[in-house]
Design a protein around this motif. Structure first.
Motif, mmCIF file in Angstrom:
data_model
loop_
_atom_site.group_PDB
_atom_site.id
_atom_site.type_symbol
_atom_site.label_atom_id
_atom_site.label_comp_id
_atom_site.label_asym_id
_atom_site.label_seq_id
_atom_site.Cartn_x
_atom_site.Cartn_y
_atom_site.Cartn_z
ATOM 1 N N ALA A 173 25.738 14.059 -4.007
ATOM 2 C CA ALA A 173 27.102 14.031 -3.465
ATOM 3 C C ALA A 173 28.009 13.183 -4.363
ATOM 4 O O ALA A 173 29.154 13.569 -4.658
ATOM 5 N N ILE A 174 27.503 12.061 -4.829
ATOM 6 C CA ILE A 174 28.305 11.178 -5.702
ATOM 7 C C ILE A 174 28.617 11.891 -7.017
ATOM 8 O O ILE A 174 29.738 11.828 -7.524
ATOM 9 N N ALA A 175 27.631 12.600 -7.559
ATOM 10 C CA ALA A 175 27.848 13.301 -8.832
ATOM 11 C C ALA A 175 28.919 14.383 -8.701
ATOM 12 O O ALA A 175 29.563 14.746 -9.691
ATOM 13 N N HIS A 176 29.107 14.906 -7.482
ATOM 14 C CA HIS A 176 30.113 15.949 -7.276
ATOM 15 C C HIS A 176 31.498 15.384 -6.950
ATOM 16 O O HIS A 176 32.451 16.147 -6.793
ATOM 17 N N ALA A 177 31.613 14.073 -6.806
ATOM 18 C CA ALA A 177 32.942 13.490 -6.554
ATOM 19 C C ALA A 177 33.767 13.579 -7.836
ATOM 20 O O ALA A 177 33.206 13.577 -8.942
ATOM 21 N N PRO A 178 35.098 13.648 -7.712
ATOM 22 C CA PRO A 178 35.905 13.804 -8.936
ATOM 23 C C PRO A 178 35.755 12.582 -9.841
ATOM 24 O O PRO A 178 35.771 11.457 -9.369
ATOM 25 N N GLY A 179 35.588 12.837 -11.117
ATOM 26 C CA GLY A 179 35.591 11.738 -12.089
ATOM 27 C C GLY A 179 34.269 11.035 -12.297
ATOM 28 O O GLY A 179 34.168 10.172 -13.170
ATOM 29 N N THR A 180 33.218 11.380 -11.531
ATOM 30 C CA THR A 180 31.953 10.670 -11.721
ATOM 31 C C THR A 180 31.356 11.031 -13.085
ATOM 32 O O THR A 180 31.063 12.195 -13.355
ATOM 33 N N ARG A 181 31.180 10.004 -13.925
ATOM 34 C CA ARG A 181 30.488 10.216 -15.209
ATOM 35 C C ARG A 181 28.996 9.977 -15.033
ATOM 36 O O ARG A 181 28.171 10.708 -15.568
ATOM 37 N N ALA A 182 28.686 8.908 -14.293
ATOM 38 C CA ALA A 182 27.272 8.557 -14.113
ATOM 39 C C ALA A 182 27.164 7.525 -13.005
ATOM 40 O O ALA A 182 28.142 6.844 -12.665
ATOM 41 N N GLU A 183 25.960 7.445 -12.451
ATOM 42 C CA GLU A 183 25.670 6.423 -11.445
ATOM 43 C C GLU A 183 24.380 5.717 -11.857
ATOM 44 O O GLU A 183 23.452 6.357 -12.355
ATOM 45 N N LEU A 184 24.356 4.422 -11.619
ATOM 46 C CA LEU A 184 23.171 3.605 -11.896
ATOM 47 C C LEU A 184 22.749 2.960 -10.583
ATOM 48 O O LEU A 184 23.598 2.435 -9.851
ATOM 49 N N CYS A 185 21.463 3.006 -10.265
ATOM 50 C CA CYS A 185 21.026 2.458 -8.968
ATOM 51 C C CYS A 185 19.585 1.983 -9.031
ATOM 52 O O CYS A 185 18.741 2.603 -9.671
ATOM 53 N N TRP A 186 19.337 0.878 -8.356
ATOM 54 C CA TRP A 186 17.972 0.556 -7.956
ATOM 55 C C TRP A 186 18.027 -0.163 -6.627
ATOM 56 O O TRP A 186 19.083 -0.609 -6.166
ATOM 57 N N SER A 187 16.861 -0.248 -6.006
ATOM 58 C CA SER A 187 16.785 -0.745 -4.634
ATOM 59 C C SER A 187 16.810 -2.267 -4.588
ATOM 60 O O SER A 187 16.413 -2.939 -5.545
ATOM 61 N N ASP A 188 17.227 -2.806 -3.440
ATOM 62 C CA ASP A 188 17.161 -4.264 -3.258
ATOM 63 C C ASP A 188 15.809 -4.681 -2.673
ATOM 64 O O ASP A 188 15.563 -5.867 -2.464
ATOM 65 N N ASP A 189 14.936 -3.719 -2.423
ATOM 66 C CA ASP A 189 13.607 -4.035 -1.900
ATOM 67 C C ASP A 189 12.762 -4.606 -3.050
ATOM 68 O O ASP A 189 12.516 -3.918 -4.041
ATOM 69 N N PRO A 190 12.331 -5.882 -2.949
ATOM 70 C CA PRO A 190 11.628 -6.493 -4.080
ATOM 71 C C PRO A 190 10.333 -5.771 -4.447
ATOM 72 O O PRO A 190 9.840 -5.903 -5.564
ATOM 73 N N ASP A 191 9.779 -4.983 -3.518
ATOM 74 C CA ASP A 191 8.534 -4.263 -3.814
ATOM 75 C C ASP A 191 8.786 -2.844 -4.325
ATOM 76 O O ASP A 191 7.838 -2.079 -4.507
ATOM 77 N N TYR A 192 10.045 -2.486 -4.503
ATOM 78 C CA TYR A 192 10.344 -1.113 -4.932
ATOM 79 C C TYR A 192 11.020 -1.177 -6.302
ATOM 80 O O TYR A 192 12.186 -1.557 -6.421
ATOM 81 N N ASP A 193 10.276 -0.806 -7.340
ATOM 82 C CA ASP A 193 10.745 -1.018 -8.710
ATOM 83 C C ASP A 193 11.521 0.157 -9.297
ATOM 84 O O ASP A 193 12.122 0.032 -10.356
ATOM 85 N N ALA A 194 11.445 1.304 -8.631
ATOM 86 C CA ALA A 194 12.060 2.500 -9.216
ATOM 87 C C ALA A 194 13.581 2.421 -9.138
ATOM 88 O O ALA A 194 14.145 1.701 -8.319
ATOM 89 N N GLY A 195 14.199 3.175 -10.004
ATOM 90 C CA GLY A 195 15.655 3.282 -9.979
ATOM 91 C C GLY A 195 16.043 4.560 -10.692
ATOM 92 O O GLY A 195 15.167 5.319 -11.141
#
Ligand code: PML
Ligand code: MG
Length: 264
Positions: A173-195
């Motif tokens: 959904a974010i990628a389809h918003a106008p003007g989105t070039r890219a999004e960067l994300c990772w979780s705040d869960d200390p046991d979850y390393d993926a992003g």
């Protein structure tokens, strides 16, 4: 649905029920609301003191899109994940010093609940209340799409398929918003390393991306500087998006990601 304990956010989720306005649709809405309450009461983050379920009739036409292709990039550690993420961001038109603004905002603030919007040209914060960020909402997926995405993600060796599926739907959904070039994300869960880095081309996930055991996490969206910010925010917050198809994916080594003809 939003669940909290004291001032702490415990869990949240939403979806869209598509129906014909008949009694069957109402039954389905009631059953989805019930499953949201169950989800809140059984969340691994703990027991909530307060659960709020809001049911809202959509007031804008629904936009239907296919999920971004899911590319799992096999990296050895978070350092490699970060190097590849930076290369992807650069190829999406986000230069090094602007990327740093995104990494810094995710690493530096645990309180913000929504995404940070960052001007992809000068790195400035675009969202008017930086302590709050922008919450992309009115996003859902169909049962068939959810199941297909979870099956696809499980093939990539992921055990937290529900977390990934929800992240893919939101990133789409974010990628389809106008003007989105890219999004960067990772979780705040200390046991979850993926992003991940999501671009309009794909959702590139890294089994390791964030600094080890970090409790800071979140989302930074890099937005083209010529896009009117109020339209971007309005779209993220209010445009209903139903992700109701998958477009495949694959698992690759990081050195196979950047072929001669560009990013796969
Ligand atoms: C994934 O493993 O692809 C999802 C990573 C980000 C999850 C962020 C979150 O919603 O906590
Ligand atoms: Mg989370």
């Amino acid at each position: 649905m939003r669940a909290s304990a004291g001032d702490e956010h415990v869990s949240g989720a939403e979806t869209i029920v598509v129906g014909d306005g008949s009694g069957d649709t109402e039954d389905e809405v009631a059953s989805v609301a019930e499953s949201m309450v169950e989800r809140a009461l059984n969340h691994p983050r703990g027991d909530p003191d307060d659960v709020t379920v809001t049911v809202e009739r959509l007031s804008r036409p629904l936009r239907r899109v296919e999920a971004l292709p899911v590319v799992t990039v096999d990296v050895d550690d978070a350092d490699e994940g970060r190097r590849v993420a930076q290369e992807l961001l650069a190829r999406a038109g986000v230069e090094d010093d602007i990327q740093t603004c995104g990494f810094d905002v995710i690493e530096g603030d645990t309180a913000r609940r929504g995404a940070a919007l960052i001007d992809a040209t000068d790195g400035s914060r675009l969202d008017p209340k930086p302590a709050r960020g922008v919450r992309a909402t009115h996003i859902g997926t169909s049962d068939a799409c959810r199941d297909a995405l979870e099956a696809l993600i499980t093939e990539h060796g992921v055990t937290a398929a529900e977390t990934v599926q929800e992240a893919v739907v939101l990133a789409t959904a974010i990628a389809h918003a106008p003007g989105t070039r890219a999004e960067l994300c990772w979780s705040d869960d200390p046991d979850y390393d993926a992003g991940y880095v999501a671009t309009p081309a794909a959702y590139y996930r890294f089994p390791a991306l964030k600094p080890e055991s970090a409790t800071e996490g979140g989302r930074a969206i890099f937005v083209a500087s010529d896009e009117p910010v109020d339209e971007v925010i309005d779209c993220l917050e209010a445009q209903p998006v139903l992700v109701d198809g998958v477009s495949g994916g694959r698992k690759v080594n990081s050195d196979a990601l950047f072929g001669d003809s560009g990013v796969i």
